[in-house]
Design a protein around this motif. Structure first.
Motif, PDB file in Angstrom:
ATOM      1  N   TYR A  38       2.612   9.899  10.998  1.00 51.18           N
ATOM      2  CA  TYR A  38       2.822   8.645  10.273  1.00 51.18           C
ATOM      3  C   TYR A  38       1.879   7.533  10.721  1.00 51.18           C
ATOM      4  CZ  TYR A  38       7.269  10.649   8.618  1.00 51.18           C
ATOM      5  OH  TYR A  38       8.241  11.438   8.048  1.00 51.18           O
ATOM      6  N   ALA A  39       1.648   7.404  12.013  1.00 49.63           N
ATOM      7  CA  ALA A  39       0.766   6.329  12.504  1.00 49.63           C
ATOM      8  C   ALA A  39      -0.640   6.506  11.948  1.00 49.63           C
ATOM      9  CB  ALA A  39       0.745   6.305  14.036  1.00 49.63           C
ATOM     10  N   THR A  40      -1.129   7.712  11.946  1.00 47.27           N
ATOM     11  CA  THR A  40      -2.472   7.982  11.418  1.00 47.27           C
ATOM     12  C   THR A  40      -2.521   7.730   9.920  1.00 47.27           C
ATOM     13  OG1 THR A  40      -2.786   9.643  13.148  1.00 47.27           O
ATOM     14  CG2 THR A  40      -4.283   9.736  11.261  1.00 47.27           C
ATOM     15  N   GLU A  41      -1.528   8.223   9.197  1.00 48.96           N
ATOM     16  CA  GLU A  41      -1.496   8.067   7.738  1.00 48.96           C
ATOM     17  C   GLU A  41      -1.433   6.593   7.340  1.00 48.96           C
ATOM     18  OE1 GLU A  41       1.535   9.364   4.116  1.00 48.96           O
ATOM     19  OE2 GLU A  41       1.387  10.653   5.879  1.00 48.96           O
ATOM     20  N   LEU A  63       0.863  -1.188   0.000  1.00 49.03           N
ATOM     21  CA  LEU A  63       0.000   0.000   0.000  1.00 49.03           C
ATOM     22  C   LEU A  63       0.894   1.232   0.000  1.00 49.03           C
ATOM     23  CD1 LEU A  63      -2.591  -0.904   2.797  1.00 49.03           C
ATOM     24  CD2 LEU A  63      -2.917  -1.034   0.324  1.00 49.03           C
ATOM     25  N   ARG A  64       0.456   2.266  -0.681  1.00 53.87           N
ATOM     26  CA  ARG A  64       1.210   3.524  -0.695  1.00 53.87           C
ATOM     27  C   ARG A  64       0.312   4.657  -0.233  1.00 53.87           C
ATOM     28  NH1 ARG A  64       6.096   3.216  -3.029  1.00 53.87           N
ATOM     29  NH2 ARG A  64       6.491   1.523  -4.467  1.00 53.87           N
ATOM     30  N   THR A  65       0.907   5.557   0.527  1.00 55.88           N
ATOM     31  CA  THR A  65       0.245   6.791   0.913  1.00 55.88           C
ATOM     32  C   THR A  65       1.101   7.921   0.351  1.00 55.88           C
ATOM     33  OG1 THR A  65       1.446   7.163   2.980  1.00 55.88           O
ATOM     34  CG2 THR A  65      -0.481   5.684   3.084  1.00 55.88           C
ATOM     35  N   GLU A  66       0.768   9.133   0.718  1.00 57.17           N
ATOM     36  CA  GLU A  66       1.545  10.273   0.239  1.00 57.17           C
ATOM     37  C   GLU A  66       3.016  10.170   0.645  1.00 57.17           C
ATOM     38  OE1 GLU A  66       1.657  15.023   1.112  1.00 57.17           O
ATOM     39  OE2 GLU A  66      -0.313  14.079   0.912  1.00 57.17           O
ATOM     40  N   ARG A  67       3.273   9.661   1.869  1.00 52.18           N
ATOM     41  CA  ARG A  67       4.649   9.636   2.369  1.00 52.18           C
ATOM     42  C   ARG A  67       5.181   8.259   2.719  1.00 52.18           C
ATOM     43  NH1 ARG A  67       4.548  13.268   7.487  1.00 52.18           N
ATOM     44  NH2 ARG A  67       2.717  11.988   7.895  1.00 52.18           N
ATOM     45  N   LEU A  68       4.322   7.235   2.656  1.00 53.65           N
ATOM     46  CA  LEU A  68       4.686   5.938   3.215  1.00 53.65           C
ATOM     47  C   LEU A  68       4.408   4.781   2.267  1.00 53.65           C
ATOM     48  CD1 LEU A  68       3.023   6.522   6.695  1.00 53.65           C
ATOM     49  CD2 LEU A  68       5.463   6.777   6.129  1.00 53.65           C
ATOM     50  N   LEU A  69       5.153   3.709   2.494  1.00 55.51           N
ATOM     51  CA  LEU A  69       4.930   2.429   1.832  1.00 55.51           C
ATOM     52  C   LEU A  69       4.658   1.416   2.937  1.00 55.51           C
ATOM     53  CD1 LEU A  69       5.242   0.532  -0.713  1.00 55.51           C
ATOM     54  CD2 LEU A  69       7.624   0.266   0.020  1.00 55.51           C
ATOM     55  N   ILE A  70       3.609   0.647   2.788  1.00 55.11           N
ATOM     56  CA  ILE A  70       3.267  -0.399   3.750  1.00 55.11           C
ATOM     57  C   ILE A  70       3.460  -1.712   3.016  1.00 55.11           C
ATOM     58  CG2 ILE A  70       1.445  -1.366   5.198  1.00 55.11           C
ATOM     59  CD1 ILE A  70       0.248   1.608   5.044  1.00 55.11           C
TER      60      ILE A  70
END
Length: 175
Positions: A111-114, A5-12
């Motif tokens: 980051y935790a919320t995102e 999964l990708r968000t604006e700033r993160l990769l999961i």
């Protein structure tokens, strides 16, 4: 989860055993570990963290979907800054728990919320009807994150983990 999964700033993404040093910065941190015990034993060194990751990697394909454990990676520098998981809550294993852990130098940056929002959206797209988060009453960071996620406080309970915990719930219509 078949793809990261990708968000604006993160990769999961899935954990790998080569993440042991970065994972130890999260799970070996006393500031993080204090909230995880007794559910997760304290991780004493990188070697022990590698063993934990090996167990997680081996267990991942056998978990009831959408359960799993994932690494949270900051896109700007490729650093693993935390972890997320979805798991069945004991003792009855009927309710899915969302939990997040970040290394302390990544706290306070959203980051935790995102990362949690991305995982929540994915979990609900898999047909999950509700998610819970539980936190010790003194864990204000976790409680604040649950509230930022739009989770509804449903009370204090000792149902899970044989601890007195604050319980929060989120359903797809709450988003």
């Amino acid at each position: 989860m078949t793809a990261p999964l990708r968000t604006e700033r993160l990769l999961i993404r899935d954990w790998g055993t080569d993440d042991a040093e970065a994972a130890f910065a999260v799970y070996g941190s006393p500031e993080v570990a204090r909230w995880l015990t007794p559910v997760m034993r304290t991780v004493d060194d990188v070697s022990a963290m590698r063993s934990v990751l090996e167990a997680w990697v081996e267990a991942q394909p056998n978990l009831i979907p959408p359960a799993g454990r994932w690494a949270v990676v900051r896109e700007t520098d490729g650093q693993v800054i935390g972890g997320l998981s979805l798991r069945l809550l004991p003792p009855f294993e009927e309710d899915f728990e969302l939990n997040w852990q970040l290394r302390p130098d990544a706290w306070g940056q959203g980051y935790a919320t995102e990362a949690s929002r991305a995982l929540i959206s994915w979990a609900f797209s898999q047909g999950l009807e509700e998610l819970f988060a539980v936190a010790r009453p003194s864990n204000q960071r976790a409680i604040q994150t649950a509230r930022r996620l739009g989770m509804e406080w449903v009370g204090e309970t000792d149902k899970y983990y044989e601890l007195r915990l604050q319980a929060f719930r989120l359903r797809p219509g709450d988003m």
